[in-house]
Motif scaffolding. Structure first.
Motif, PDB file in Angstrom:
ATOM      1  N   THR A 228       0.373  24.069  76.045  1.00  0.00           N
ATOM      2  CA  THR A 228       0.848  22.752  76.478  1.00  0.00           C
ATOM      3  C   THR A 228       2.203  22.443  75.851  1.00  0.00           C
ATOM      4  OG1 THR A 228      -1.430  21.946  76.681  1.00  0.00           O
ATOM      5  CG2 THR A 228       0.299  20.280  76.527  1.00  0.00           C
ATOM      6  N   PHE A 229       2.374  22.813  74.595  1.00  0.00           N
ATOM      7  CA  PHE A 229       3.639  22.597  73.888  1.00  0.00           C
ATOM      8  C   PHE A 229       4.775  23.366  74.564  1.00  0.00           C
ATOM      9  CE2 PHE A 229       6.496  23.931  70.315  1.00  0.00           C
ATOM     10  CZ  PHE A 229       7.025  22.683  70.040  1.00  0.00           C
ATOM     11  N   VAL A 230       4.532  24.640  74.883  1.00  0.00           N
ATOM     12  CA  VAL A 230       5.571  25.453  75.521  1.00  0.00           C
ATOM     13  C   VAL A 230       5.899  24.904  76.909  1.00  0.00           C
ATOM     14  CG1 VAL A 230       6.228  27.759  76.320  1.00  0.00           C
ATOM     15  CG2 VAL A 230       4.900  27.499  74.215  1.00  0.00           C
ATOM     16  N   ASN A 231       4.877  24.445  77.632  1.00  0.00           N
ATOM     17  CA  ASN A 231       5.132  23.862  78.953  1.00  0.00           C
ATOM     18  C   ASN A 231       5.892  22.547  78.853  1.00  0.00           C
ATOM     19  OD1 ASN A 231       4.298  25.217  81.471  1.00  0.00           O
ATOM     20  ND2 ASN A 231       2.385  25.506  80.355  1.00  0.00           N
ATOM     21  N   SER A 232       5.765  21.863  77.730  1.00  0.00           N
ATOM     22  CA  SER A 232       6.576  20.666  77.517  1.00  0.00           C
ATOM     23  C   SER A 232       8.047  21.050  77.379  1.00  0.00           C
ATOM     24  CB  SER A 232       6.105  19.923  76.261  1.00  0.00           C
ATOM     25  OG  SER A 232       4.757  19.524  76.382  1.00  0.00           O
ATOM     26  N   ILE A 233       8.296  22.229  76.837  1.00  0.00           N
ATOM     27  CA  ILE A 233       9.671  22.736  76.720  1.00  0.00           C
ATOM     28  C   ILE A 233      10.205  23.142  78.099  1.00  0.00           C
ATOM     29  CG2 ILE A 233      11.101  24.608  75.780  1.00  0.00           C
ATOM     30  CD1 ILE A 233       9.155  24.643  73.354  1.00  0.00           C
ATOM     31  N   THR A 234       9.436  23.961  78.814  1.00  0.00           N
ATOM     32  CA  THR A 234       9.918  24.471  80.100  1.00  0.00           C
ATOM     33  C   THR A 234      10.087  23.356  81.127  1.00  0.00           C
ATOM     34  OG1 THR A 234       7.646  24.997  80.800  1.00  0.00           O
ATOM     35  CG2 THR A 234       8.907  26.753  79.738  1.00  0.00           C
ATOM     36  N   SER A 235       9.159  22.398  81.151  1.00  0.00           N
ATOM     37  CA  SER A 235       9.242  21.322  82.149  1.00  0.00           C
ATOM     38  C   SER A 235      10.326  20.309  81.812  1.00  0.00           C
ATOM     39  CB  SER A 235       7.891  20.615  82.288  1.00  0.00           C
ATOM     40  OG  SER A 235       7.498  20.005  81.078  1.00  0.00           O
ATOM     41  N   THR A 236      10.817  20.311  80.570  1.00  0.00           N
ATOM     42  CA  THR A 236      11.965  19.475  80.233  1.00  0.00           C
ATOM     43  C   THR A 236      13.227  20.055  80.855  1.00  0.00           C
ATOM     44  OG1 THR A 236      10.937  18.751  78.165  1.00  0.00           O
ATOM     45  CG2 THR A 236      13.321  18.503  78.316  1.00  0.00           C
ATOM     46  N   MET A 237      13.228  21.371  81.060  1.00  0.00           N
ATOM     47  CA  MET A 237      14.358  22.030  81.714  1.00  0.00           C
ATOM     48  C   MET A 237      14.389  21.691  83.204  1.00  0.00           C
ATOM     49  SD  MET A 237      16.919  23.880  80.639  1.00  0.00           S
ATOM     50  CE  MET A 237      16.462  24.681  79.111  1.00  0.00           C
ATOM     51  N   GLY A 523       0.356  39.964  75.538  1.00  0.00           N
ATOM     52  CA  GLY A 523      -0.255  38.708  75.174  1.00  0.00           C
ATOM     53  C   GLY A 523       0.701  37.559  74.963  1.00  0.00           C
ATOM     54  N   LEU A 524       1.961  37.688  75.379  1.00  0.00           N
ATOM     55  CA  LEU A 524       2.914  36.589  75.231  1.00  0.00           C
ATOM     56  C   LEU A 524       2.962  35.692  76.460  1.00  0.00           C
ATOM     57  CD1 LEU A 524       5.940  38.321  73.450  1.00  0.00           C
ATOM     58  CD2 LEU A 524       3.924  37.239  72.449  1.00  0.00           C
ATOM     59  N   GLY A 525       2.568  36.220  77.609  1.00  0.00           N
ATOM     60  CA  GLY A 525       2.542  35.410  78.819  1.00  0.00           C
ATOM     61  C   GLY A 525       3.771  35.607  79.689  1.00  0.00           C
ATOM     62  N   ASP A 526       3.925  34.714  80.669  1.00  0.00           N
ATOM     63  CA  ASP A 526       5.011  34.791  81.652  1.00  0.00           C
ATOM     64  C   ASP A 526       5.656  33.424  81.821  1.00  0.00           C
ATOM     65  OD1 ASP A 526       2.796  36.796  82.416  1.00  0.00           O
ATOM     66  OD2 ASP A 526       4.507  37.551  83.542  1.00  0.00           O
ATOM     67  N   ILE A 527       6.895  33.447  82.307  1.00  0.00           N
ATOM     68  CA  ILE A 527       7.577  32.205  82.695  1.00  0.00           C
ATOM     69  C   ILE A 527       7.935  32.292  84.169  1.00  0.00           C
ATOM     70  CG2 ILE A 527       9.796  31.016  82.582  1.00  0.00           C
ATOM     71  CD1 ILE A 527       9.694  30.870  79.733  1.00  0.00           C
ATOM     72  N   LYS A 528       7.554  31.265  84.900  1.00  0.00           N
ATOM     73  CA  LYS A 528       8.035  31.111  86.276  1.00  0.00           C
ATOM     74  C   LYS A 528       9.320  30.304  86.163  1.00  0.00           C
ATOM     75  CE  LYS A 528       6.357  28.115  89.153  1.00  0.00           C
ATOM     76  NZ  LYS A 528       5.472  27.344  90.051  1.00  0.00           N
ATOM     77  N   LEU A 529      10.454  30.957  86.381  1.00  0.00           N
ATOM     78  CA  LEU A 529      11.766  30.403  86.047  1.00  0.00           C
ATOM     79  C   LEU A 529      12.545  29.983  87.294  1.00  0.00           C
ATOM     80  CD1 LEU A 529      13.914  30.061  83.685  1.00  0.00           C
ATOM     81  CD2 LEU A 529      14.812  32.265  84.486  1.00  0.00           C
ATOM     82  N   THR A 530      13.137  28.799  87.251  1.00  0.00           N
ATOM     83  CA  THR A 530      14.051  28.359  88.308  1.00  0.00           C
ATOM     84  C   THR A 530      15.396  29.047  88.080  1.00  0.00           C
ATOM     85  OG1 THR A 530      12.981  26.205  88.563  1.00  0.00           O
ATOM     86  CG2 THR A 530      15.264  26.380  89.291  1.00  0.00           C
ATOM     87  N   PHE A 531      15.804  29.902  89.030  1.00  0.00           N
ATOM     88  CA  PHE A 531      17.043  30.663  88.817  1.00  0.00           C
ATOM     89  C   PHE A 531      18.017  30.576  89.992  1.00  0.00           C
ATOM     90  CE2 PHE A 531      14.723  33.482  91.462  1.00  0.00           C
ATOM     91  CZ  PHE A 531      15.552  34.487  91.924  1.00  0.00           C
ATOM     92  N   ARG A 532      17.609  29.936  91.076  1.00  0.00           N
ATOM     93  CA  ARG A 532      18.505  29.757  92.223  1.00  0.00           C
ATOM     94  C   ARG A 532      18.206  28.443  92.924  1.00  0.00           C
ATOM     95  NH1 ARG A 532      18.284  35.839  94.887  1.00  0.00           N
ATOM     96  NH2 ARG A 532      19.933  36.770  93.624  1.00  0.00           N
ATOM     97  N   LYS A 533      19.135  28.041  93.816  1.00  0.00           N
ATOM     98  CA  LYS A 533      18.924  26.871  94.658  1.00  0.00           C
ATOM     99  C   LYS A 533      19.148  27.240  96.114  1.00  0.00           C
ATOM    100  CE  LYS A 533      20.454  22.712  93.495  1.00  0.00           C
ATOM    101  NZ  LYS A 533      21.346  21.645  92.984  1.00  0.00           N
TER     102      LYS A 533
END
Length: 715
Positions: A228-237, A523-533
């Motif tokens: 949840t903490f890490v998602n608070s970081i990513t969703s702030t982006m 075991g570190l997981g994945d990021i679904k990253l916004t990289f284009r528009k």
């Protein structure tokens, strides 16, 4: 792989190797010390965000403060767990998060999470004390249910008072429900006095609270809180950049396999509330016509059994109640609609099949013969080149409709969340000659244009596209291209969702495939990253703006704030140069058709009624709730009255005549299951007021097309 991500992965690999050797050289310390893993996750997340995100914010003190605010909201959305002094104490560490992302020892997460666990234990003891005392429902008290409008309690006494009101509200609502069930029961049923019902309501809420706090303690493990903490970081982006812990990804993958009986709805946990995300076409939830995305499930009942209030349930536990072992078994859902109304929907479970998510078509008979195609998503299996694809399936349906000599076609993309970019490009090519469909731009890149590259148009007749506020991403690309080319008329709510960004998954374990480092780096997981528009071919973007239909029809979700533009971290809208394209020469006047239909809709009593009742429901949504039983019942009666009016306005006066294509009837043969599903599919279309209005739009288009042909006939 995009060249853009090569340097990102190199940095991850080199940095990962350094930390891996450090871990391996210390006896594989990370397996026994979660902190080492957390540090590696934060560091790699920072690299991906800063090096790969389309429009990265600077990860500094300001960013840290936003992350802290978001993390606290995610943990305590109703502001009743933390005290004001806790929030003040966190100010001392709120500027550390950016430093921790860049390699400093982790302190902020541990400080907040330990305080959170302490407060949960305290509140766990409060509810038992509150429920041991009698509630006076004659007092004129109010409860603010919107956490955004509340402040954190100043002290334990203020927190106790809010907890008391919160529990009082739960008991009151359950007590009133029981009264209504008793008063609506048969006369020969055993009568229960109000005092008995009140005791039973308290017992029910007590069980809910037991379960709620047990769920909090069971599911808020340190790993889950860190996620949840890490998602608070990513969703702030931005809203669509998401972190998936290994267990989350594994659960998701497992959910795609196996057979079960259910209602055909995808669910999500939204700050402790179980909500509908999407529906599978042809499945029980969809064909009921009464369930929509963003509906909250508040109770679940098996057949005629008493409903189970799922307050405090973890998402997997709620799913278990909805699923069953027997096809045709009955399940009743009590839903809180996005507009605040309450509805009970009875469904019969069915076998969930991927086939039910594919494109479907039918014929609507009337003034003209109209083809109807429903596409629930732009699906494609990139791991199997022989698997079905949405663009190919739609082409097949279009050809079948052409063979049936339809006069016009409706493409229904309502509720379609998007999907495969290639398929939307190919699908536009079914209706438009060789030309651009969408522009895609990465950070510090020139825009690239995706072209149909088709050799010929499959269908060149009158076309209408249906959208709503839940049509997103690829759906918006399709609707925008059809609109920009003036190839067809777009019909729907005031705007589509407004998601104009592209995501891709990036593993935080870049060297995990190398067996030498497999044990140390998994075991570190994945990021679904916004990289284009995405950008439209006219140079504008669907980001935030969505697609504004040519013909706007009022609907019940218009006032609900869940579009992209309602999210404070959504990326902004901007402009780029337009692509070179030529508009379609339809031969008839779009402006006259749009103007005429808009005037008719604006004077239609049903749509006037929908707009007025939706505006009226707004006053009941997210407002203070009375804890006085008379005023509470008055409020509930008001919502029920307005809700009934809304259902009346959304009822079509004359059902559409919808039939199955003969080729599909032959394919079904004597398969009773397929025949039953198709019958339900036709029924839903036939009573849809929005399909009815779109058919009228097509009738006007067809009428003008016929006149143009007559005028151009040689003498």
């Amino acid at each position: 792989m995009s060249k853009k991500f090569i340097p990102v992965l190199i940095i991850l690999v080199l940095g990962g190797l350094f930390m891996t050797y450090g871990v391996m050289g210390n006896g594989d310390k990370r397996d026994n010390d979660p902190n080492a893993k957390y540090q590696m996750i934060l560091r790699n997340v920072g690299i991906v965000l800063e090096q790969g995100h389309y429009n990265p914010q600077k990860i500094d003190d300001k960013f840290s403060q936003e992350v802290m605010k978001r993390y606290l909201t995610n943990l305590d959305p109703d502001k009743y767990i933390f005290l004001e002094k806790d929030i003040a104490s966190f100010k001392k560490i709120e500027n550390r998060i950016d430093d921790e992302i860049h390699g400093a020892p982790i302190e902020s997460f541990y400080t907040v999470s330990s305080t959170y666990k302490q407060r949960i234990d305290e509140i766990d003891s409060i509810y038992k004390l509150v429920l041991s005392k009698d509630f006076d429902f004659s007092m004129n008290e109010m409860l603010e249910t919107d956490g955004d409008k509340r402040k954190y309690p100043i002290n334990a006494e203020q927190r106790y008072d809010y907890s008391r009101k919160r529990l009082k509200y739960l008991v009151l609502s359950r007590f009133v429900d029981m009264q209504q069930e008793r008063d609506g029961a048969k006369k020969d049923s055993a009568y229960k006095a109000d005092s008995t019902l009140k005791r039973e309501a308290v017992a029910v809420v007590s069980r809910q609270m037991n379960r709620y706090f047990q769920t909090l303690k069971t599911h808020n493990t340190q790993d889950e809180m860190f996620s949840t903490f890490v998602n608070s970081i990513t969703s702030t982006m931005d809203p669509h950049t998401t972190y998936f812990a290994p267990i989350d990804k594994r659960t998701f993958d497992e959910s795609l396999s196996g057979t079960f009986f259910g209602i055909g709805a995808q669910l999500k946990d939204d700050n402790g509330k179980v909500k509908i995300v999407s529906l599978i076409t042809g499945m029980p939830a969809w064909k009921s016509g009464q369930i929509e995305p963003e509906d909250q499930i508040i109770k679940i009942a098996e057949g005629e059994a008493l409903p189970v209030d799922i307050t405090g349930y973890a998402l997997p536990d709620a799913v278990k109640l909805i699923r069953g072992e027997k096809q045709g078994s009955e399940v009743r859902l009590t839903l809180k609609k996005a507009d605040g109304t309450i509805k009970v929907v009875t469904l019969k479970r069915d076998k969930i099949s991927l086939e039910d998510t594919y494109a479907k078509s039918a014929i609507i008979n009337g003034t003209h013969k109209i083809g109807y195609v429903f596409l629930p998503e732009f699906y494609a299996d990139f791991n199997d080149p022989n698997a079905r694809r949405s663009s190919t399936d739609v082409a097949i349906e279009i050809q079948k409709l052409k063979d049936a000599h339809v006069d016009g076609i409706v493409i229904d993309l309502r509720g379609n969340p998007g999907g495969s970019l290639q398929d939307v490009v190919d699908m536009v090519g079914l209706f438009v000659k060789d030309g651009p469909v969408v522009q895609v731009k990465g950070r510090d890149e020139k825009a690239s244009v995706l072209d149909t590259k088709n050799k010929g148009v499959l269908y060149d007749g009158p076309l209408a596209v249906m959208v709503d506020e839940l049509s997103a991403s690829a759906s918006e690309i399709f609707a925008a291209a059809i609109q920009d080319y003036k190839r067809g008329i777009i019909v729907g709510s005031s705007s589509t969702y407004g998601k104009g960004t592209v995501q891709r998954s990036i593993s935080l374990d870049p060297q995990a495939e190398n067996s030498m480092f497999r044990r140390a780096t998994e075991g570190l997981g994945d990021i679904k990253l916004t990289f284009r528009k995405y950008y439209r071919i006219d140079g504008t973007t669907t980001q935030l703006n969505g697609v504004v239909p040519d013909i706007i029809i009022p609907d019940r979700l218009e006032n609900v704030k869940f579009r992209e533009k309602d999210n404070p971290t959504a990326l902004s809208a901007d402009l780029i140069p337009k692509a070179q394209y030529s508009k379609w020469n339809s031969g008839y006047s779009f402006s006259s058709i749009i103007g005429d239909m808009t005037s008719k809709i604006n004077s239609n009593p049903n749509f006037i009624g929908i707009k007025s009742t939706v505006d009226l429901l707004e006053k009941y949504r997210d407002k203070e709730v009375p804890l006085n039983i008379a005023k509470y019942k008055e409020m509930q009666a008001g919502i029920k009255t307005v809700s009934k009016k809304l259902e009346t306005y959304m009822t079509i006066s004359k059902k559409l005549d919808v039939t199955t294509l003969s080729v599909d009837l032959n394919e079904m043969g004597n398969d009773s299951s397929k025949i039953a599903k198709q019958k339900d599919f036709l029924k839903v279309i036939g009573q849809d007021i929005y399909v009815d209005e779109t058919v009228k739009v097509l009738n006007d288009m067809i009428g003008q097309a016929v006149l143009v042909k007559r005028e151009n006939l040689p003498l």
